[in-house]
Design an enzyme around this catalytic site. Structure first.
Site, short mmCIF file in Angstrom:
data_model
loop_
_atom_site.label_atom_id
_atom_site.label_comp_id
_atom_site.label_asym_id
_atom_site.label_seq_id
_atom_site.Cartn_x
_atom_site.Cartn_y
_atom_site.Cartn_z
N HIS A 33 -13.06 59.26 28.01
CA HIS A 33 -11.90 59.27 28.90
C HIS A 33 -11.12 57.97 28.72
O HIS A 33 -11.62 56.89 29.02
CB HIS A 33 -12.38 59.42 30.34
CG HIS A 33 -11.28 59.54 31.33
ND1 HIS A 33 -11.14 58.65 32.36
CD2 HIS A 33 -10.28 60.43 31.45
CE1 HIS A 33 -10.10 58.99 33.09
NE2 HIS A 33 -9.55 60.08 32.55
N GLU A 60 -9.80 61.27 24.98
CA GLU A 60 -8.69 61.70 25.82
C GLU A 60 -7.79 60.51 26.06
O GLU A 60 -8.25 59.40 26.29
CB GLU A 60 -9.22 62.24 27.16
CG GLU A 60 -8.14 62.68 28.13
CD GLU A 60 -7.58 61.56 29.00
OE1 GLU A 60 -6.48 61.76 29.55
OE2 GLU A 60 -8.19 60.49 29.13
N ASP A 62 -3.51 59.54 27.55
CA ASP A 62 -2.29 60.02 28.20
C ASP A 62 -1.08 59.62 27.38
O ASP A 62 -1.05 58.55 26.79
CB ASP A 62 -2.20 59.40 29.60
CG ASP A 62 -3.47 59.61 30.40
OD1 ASP A 62 -3.75 60.76 30.74
OD2 ASP A 62 -4.18 58.63 30.66
N HIS A 75 -1.80 55.29 30.62
CA HIS A 75 -2.16 56.13 31.76
C HIS A 75 -1.19 56.04 32.92
O HIS A 75 -0.77 57.05 33.47
CB HIS A 75 -3.57 55.81 32.26
CG HIS A 75 -3.94 56.62 33.46
ND1 HIS A 75 -3.79 56.14 34.74
CD2 HIS A 75 -4.41 57.88 33.57
CE1 HIS A 75 -4.17 57.08 35.59
NE2 HIS A 75 -4.55 58.14 34.91
N GLU A 136 -3.18 64.21 27.25
CA GLU A 136 -2.59 64.61 28.52
C GLU A 136 -1.14 64.15 28.51
O GLU A 136 -0.86 62.97 28.37
CB GLU A 136 -3.33 63.97 29.70
CG GLU A 136 -2.73 64.36 31.04
CD GLU A 136 -3.48 63.79 32.23
OE1 GLU A 136 -2.84 63.65 33.29
OE2 GLU A 136 -4.67 63.48 32.11
#
Length: 150
Positions: A33, A60, A62, A75, A136
Site C-alpha cells: 500500500h 498500489e 495514487d 496520496h 487509484e
C-alpha cells in the site's frame, strides 16, 4: 476456521514485513500500500523499490493529474503533510512539484532528497522490479482515465 487461519497468517505477515499489505495468504498476492510505506516514505520510488526487495507482487499508488496535464503519484490532495511545500497538488505544475522535497514519512532519516514520482517513474520502477502496478485515480474524470490508460 480457514478464515481465521488466513487472518492469523495475514497478521503475522504484516508484522514480518512492517508494511501495509492488502492480502498475503494461499494464492493471494502481496500488494504494498503506497509501496512498502511501513519501511520508506509512502508513494516514493524508495518505497516502491523497497516493496520489490521484500518480495511484494505489486504496489498500489495514487495518481493525480497536475494543472499542466502531467501525472504524478501522490496520496494527499495537498502536498502539506509529506513535503516542504504547501498547496493543492492539482493546482501545481510538474516543475513546481519537482521543486518540492519529501520531508516526512517512515524512516525519512534514511532517505534524503526524495521527490514526488511521475507516473512514468512509477511505471518504470514497476517494470524494472517486476511489480504489478495497482493505481487509484484521484480527482479525475472518465475522459482523463481513458486518456491515461491509452
Amino acid at each position: 476456521m480457514k478464515f481465521i487461519k488466513k487472518i492469523i497468517i495475514f497478521s503475522m505477515l504484516l508484522e514480518a514485513f512492517s508494511a501495509n499489505v492488502y492480502a498475503a495468504v494461499d494464492n493471494n498476492k502481496i500488494i504494498g500500500h503506497r509501496g512498502a510505506s511501513g519501511l520508506a516514505p509512502e508513494n516514493t520510488v524508495a518505497a516502491f523499490e523497497r516493496a520489490a526487495q521484500i518480495g511484494m507482487w505489486g504496489i498500489e499508488s495514487d495518481l493525480y493529474v497536475l494543472r499542466d496535464g502531467n501525472i504524478v503519484m501522490f496520496h494527499d490532495e495537498t502536498v502539506d503533510r509529506m513535503t516542504n511545500g504547501c498547496g493543492n497538488i492539482i493546482d501545481m505544475t510538474l516543475e513546481e512539484v519537482k521543486a518540492l522535497t519529501i520531508d516526512n514519512g517512515n524512516y525519512i532519516e534514511n532517505y534524503k532528497g526524495l521527490k514526488i514520482p511521475t507516473f512514468d517513474e512509477y511505471l518504470n520502477c514497476c517494470k524494472r522490479n517486476n511489480l504489478v502496478p495497482i493505481i487509484e485515480f484521484k480527482i479525475v474524470n472518465e475522459e482523463s482515465v481513458k486518456e491515461i490508460i491509452n
